[in-house]
Design a protein around this motif. Structure first.
Motif, PDB file in Angstrom:
ATOM      1  N   LEU A  33       0.797  -1.236   0.000  1.00  0.00           N
ATOM      2  CA  LEU A  33       0.000   0.000   0.000  1.00  0.00           C
ATOM      3  C   LEU A  33       0.827   1.282   0.000  1.00  0.00           C
ATOM      4  CD1 LEU A  33      -2.959  -1.010   2.384  1.00  0.00           C
ATOM      5  CD2 LEU A  33      -2.732  -1.372  -0.085  1.00  0.00           C
ATOM      6  N   GLY A  34       2.109   1.160  -0.326  1.00  0.00           N
ATOM      7  CA  GLY A  34       2.917   2.364  -0.515  1.00  0.00           C
ATOM      8  C   GLY A  34       2.324   3.280  -1.577  1.00  0.00           C
ATOM      9  N   PHE A  35       1.711   2.666  -2.601  1.00  0.00           N
ATOM     10  CA  PHE A  35       1.122   3.489  -3.680  1.00  0.00           C
ATOM     11  C   PHE A  35       0.020   4.407  -3.144  1.00  0.00           C
ATOM     12  CE2 PHE A  35      -3.093   1.800  -5.003  1.00  0.00           C
ATOM     13  CZ  PHE A  35      -3.174   0.635  -4.242  1.00  0.00           C
ATOM     14  N   LEU A  36      -0.728   3.922  -2.132  1.00  0.00           N
ATOM     15  CA  LEU A  36      -1.795   4.751  -1.537  1.00  0.00           C
ATOM     16  C   LEU A  36      -1.202   5.901  -0.733  1.00  0.00           C
ATOM     17  CD1 LEU A  36      -4.442   2.181  -0.238  1.00  0.00           C
ATOM     18  CD2 LEU A  36      -4.667   3.793  -2.136  1.00  0.00           C
ATOM     19  N   GLU A  37      -0.142   5.582  -0.026  1.00  0.00           N
ATOM     20  CA  GLU A  37       0.526   6.601   0.775  1.00  0.00           C
ATOM     21  C   GLU A  37       1.057   7.724  -0.115  1.00  0.00           C
ATOM     22  OE1 GLU A  37       3.598   5.355   4.114  1.00  0.00           O
ATOM     23  OE2 GLU A  37       1.667   4.299   4.038  1.00  0.00           O
ATOM     24  N   ARG A  38       1.529   7.329  -1.297  1.00  0.00           N
ATOM     25  CA  ARG A  38       2.111   8.300  -2.227  1.00  0.00           C
ATOM     26  C   ARG A  38       1.104   8.830  -3.244  1.00  0.00           C
ATOM     27  NH1 ARG A  38       5.893   4.008  -1.945  1.00  0.00           N
ATOM     28  NH2 ARG A  38       5.172   3.218  -3.960  1.00  0.00           N
ATOM     29  N   SER A 134      -5.311   8.083  -4.719  1.00  0.00           N
ATOM     30  CA  SER A 134      -5.030   7.054  -5.714  1.00  0.00           C
ATOM     31  C   SER A 134      -6.262   6.659  -6.513  1.00  0.00           C
ATOM     32  CB  SER A 134      -4.486   5.805  -5.018  1.00  0.00           C
ATOM     33  OG  SER A 134      -3.253   6.091  -4.410  1.00  0.00           O
ATOM     34  N   ILE A 135      -6.001   6.229  -7.731  1.00  0.00           N
ATOM     35  CA  ILE A 135      -7.029   5.653  -8.589  1.00  0.00           C
ATOM     36  C   ILE A 135      -6.537   4.284  -9.032  1.00  0.00           C
ATOM     37  CG2 ILE A 135      -8.206   5.851 -10.830  1.00  0.00           C
ATOM     38  CD1 ILE A 135      -7.813   8.910 -10.590  1.00  0.00           C
ATOM     39  N   ILE A 136      -7.425   3.294  -8.972  1.00  0.00           N
ATOM     40  CA  ILE A 136      -7.166   2.044  -9.682  1.00  0.00           C
ATOM     41  C   ILE A 136      -8.157   1.994 -10.831  1.00  0.00           C
ATOM     42  CG2 ILE A 136      -7.166  -0.474  -9.628  1.00  0.00           C
ATOM     43  CD1 ILE A 136      -6.462  -0.409  -6.699  1.00  0.00           C
ATOM     44  N   HIS A 166       2.361   9.315 -11.993  1.00  0.00           N
ATOM     45  CA  HIS A 166       2.831   8.479 -10.872  1.00  0.00           C
ATOM     46  C   HIS A 166       1.974   7.222 -10.878  1.00  0.00           C
ATOM     47  CE1 HIS A 166       4.709  12.195  -9.468  1.00  0.00           C
ATOM     48  NE2 HIS A 166       3.521  12.781  -9.503  1.00  0.00           N
ATOM     49  N   SER A 167       2.445   6.162 -11.504  1.00  0.00           N
ATOM     50  CA  SER A 167       1.549   5.014 -11.683  1.00  0.00           C
ATOM     51  C   SER A 167       2.290   3.717 -11.967  1.00  0.00           C
ATOM     52  CB  SER A 167       0.611   5.281 -12.853  1.00  0.00           C
ATOM     53  OG  SER A 167       1.367   5.290 -14.048  1.00  0.00           O
ATOM     54  N   THR A 168       1.571   2.647 -11.796  1.00  0.00           N
ATOM     55  CA  THR A 168       2.025   1.312 -12.188  1.00  0.00           C
ATOM     56  C   THR A 168       1.003   0.746 -13.165  1.00  0.00           C
ATOM     57  OG1 THR A 168       2.941   0.948  -9.983  1.00  0.00           O
ATOM     58  CG2 THR A 168       2.569  -1.014 -11.326  1.00  0.00           C
ATOM     59  N   THR A 169       1.466   0.279 -14.315  1.00  0.00           N
ATOM     60  CA  THR A 169       0.561  -0.393 -15.247  1.00  0.00           C
ATOM     61  C   THR A 169       0.839  -1.884 -15.216  1.00  0.00           C
ATOM     62  OG1 THR A 169       0.400   1.505 -16.741  1.00  0.00           O
ATOM     63  CG2 THR A 169      -0.117  -0.650 -17.669  1.00  0.00           C
ATOM     64  N   ILE A 170      -0.212  -2.659 -15.084  1.00  0.00           N
ATOM     65  CA  ILE A 170      -0.073  -4.108 -15.167  1.00  0.00           C
ATOM     66  C   ILE A 170      -0.862  -4.572 -16.391  1.00  0.00           C
ATOM     67  CG2 ILE A 170      -0.437  -6.303 -13.983  1.00  0.00           C
ATOM     68  CD1 ILE A 170       0.464  -4.966 -11.499  1.00  0.00           C
ATOM     69  N   ASN A 171      -0.104  -5.004 -17.382  1.00  0.00           N
ATOM     70  CA  ASN A 171      -0.684  -5.369 -18.665  1.00  0.00           C
ATOM     71  C   ASN A 171      -0.828  -6.886 -18.681  1.00  0.00           C
ATOM     72  OD1 ASN A 171      -1.512  -5.209 -21.292  1.00  0.00           O
ATOM     73  ND2 ASN A 171       0.166  -3.855 -21.904  1.00  0.00           N
ATOM     74  N   ILE A 172      -2.044  -7.362 -18.544  1.00  0.00           N
ATOM     75  CA  ILE A 172      -2.248  -8.805 -18.430  1.00  0.00           C
ATOM     76  C   ILE A 172      -2.581  -9.387 -19.804  1.00  0.00           C
ATOM     77  CG2 ILE A 172      -3.435 -10.646 -17.190  1.00  0.00           C
ATOM     78  CD1 ILE A 172      -4.203  -8.616 -15.039  1.00  0.00           C
ATOM     79  N   LYS A 173      -1.726 -10.299 -20.222  1.00  0.00           N
ATOM     80  CA  LYS A 173      -1.932 -10.951 -21.520  1.00  0.00           C
ATOM     81  C   LYS A 173      -2.059 -12.427 -21.251  1.00  0.00           C
ATOM     82  CE  LYS A 173       0.796  -7.599 -24.078  1.00  0.00           C
ATOM     83  NZ  LYS A 173       2.141  -7.074 -23.894  1.00  0.00           N
TER      84      LYS A 173
END
Ligand code: ADP
Ligand code: MG
Length: 189
Positions: A33-38, A134-136, A166-173
Motif C-alpha cells: 500500500l505504498g502506492f496509496l501513501e504516495r 489514488s485511482i485504480i 505516478h503510476s504502475t501499469t499491469i498489462n495482463i496478456k
C-alpha cells in the motif's frame, strides 16, 4: 467505508501461475500500500476474464483492512451518474465527492464510449485526484485506443498525462479464467 465492491475476492485467492503476466512481484509490492501513501495510480489492462477486477478488488480489500476509504464504481455507473447530474447543478458536488476517498476504483473503462461532455467530467475527476488520492482503473483497451474511448484525442492525452505520471501499469496478456473454468466443467470439449 464506502466500498460497493461487485464481489469480494482476496489477493491470496489469485492464481499467479495461471496468469504469469499479472506479475506477482508487482502485485506484492502494491499490496504493501505504498502506492496509496504516495497517491499513485494503478492501471490494469487486458482482455475480459484475465483477473483485472479481481486484482483491483483485492487491493481495495487490503486498503479497507488498513483503514483507508475506498469507493468502487464501473465506468458504466460513472457515465450514468455524470449524465444524470450534468444538466442539474449537482455535477460539481458529485465530482468533489469522488475526490474524497483514499482510493477510487473505476472498473471497465473502454466498453462504453463517452461523448465530449462526459469525457471532460472524467478528466476533471482524474485531475482533482492528481497527486492527492489514488485511482485504480481497469480497461480492456490499450492506451493507444483511449482517444476512441474518450471520443477525443486531446482529452484522452490530458487524462493519460495525469493518470500515468505516478503510476504502475499491469498489462495482463493471457487466457480468460472464466473460460478455463468452463473448460474444466466440460463446456468446450
Ligand atoms: P476481468 O479481467 O474481466 O475483470 P475478473 O477479474 O472479473 O476478470 O475475473 C473473472 C473471474 O475469474 C472472477 O471470478 C475472478 O475471481 C476469477 N479469476 C480471474 N483470474 C483468476 C486467477 N488468476 N486466479 C483465480 N481466480 C481468477
Ligand atoms: Mg472486470
Amino acid at each position: 467505508k464506502l466500498a460497493k465492491l461487485p464481489y469480494v475476492k482476496q489477493l491470496d485467492e489469485f492464481d499467479f501461475e495461471f496468469q504469469p503476466s499479472a506479475n506477482k512481484r508487482k502485485i506484492n509490492e502494491l499490496r504493501t500500500l505504498g502506492f496509496l501513501e504516495r497517491s499513485e495510480n494503478v492501471i490494469f489492462l487486458g482482455p475480459p476474464g484475465v483477473g483485472k477486477t479481481h486484482l483491483a478488488v483485492g487491493l481495495a480489500v487490503e486498503a479497507l483492512k488498513n483503514g483507508y476509504t475506498a469507493y468502487f464504481l464501473s465506468a458504466h455507473e460513472l457515465i450514468a451518474m455524470i449524465r444524470e447530474n450534468l444538466s442539474t447543478g449537482k455535477i460539481h458536488r458529485k465530482i468533489k465527492a469522488l475526490s474524497k476517498p483514499g482510493l477510487l476504483i473505476i472498473d471497465e473503462v473502454g466498453y462504453a464510449a463517452m461523448d465530449d461532455d462526459i469525457a471532460h467530467v472524467f478528466f476533471q475527476i482524474i485531475s482533482n485526484r492528481y497527486e492527492k488520492g489514488s485511482i485504480i482503473l481497469t480497461s480492456n483497451k490499450s492506451y493507444g485506443s483511449w482517444g476512441e474511448v474518450f471520443g477525443n484525442q486531446v482529452v484522452a492525452t490530458a487524462i493519460l498525462d495525469r493518470l500515468l505520471h505516478h503510476s504502475t501499469t499491469i498489462n495482463i496478456k493471457g487466457d480468460s479464467y472464466r473460460i478455463k473454468e468452463k473448460k474444466k466443467a466440460g463446456f468446450y470439449n
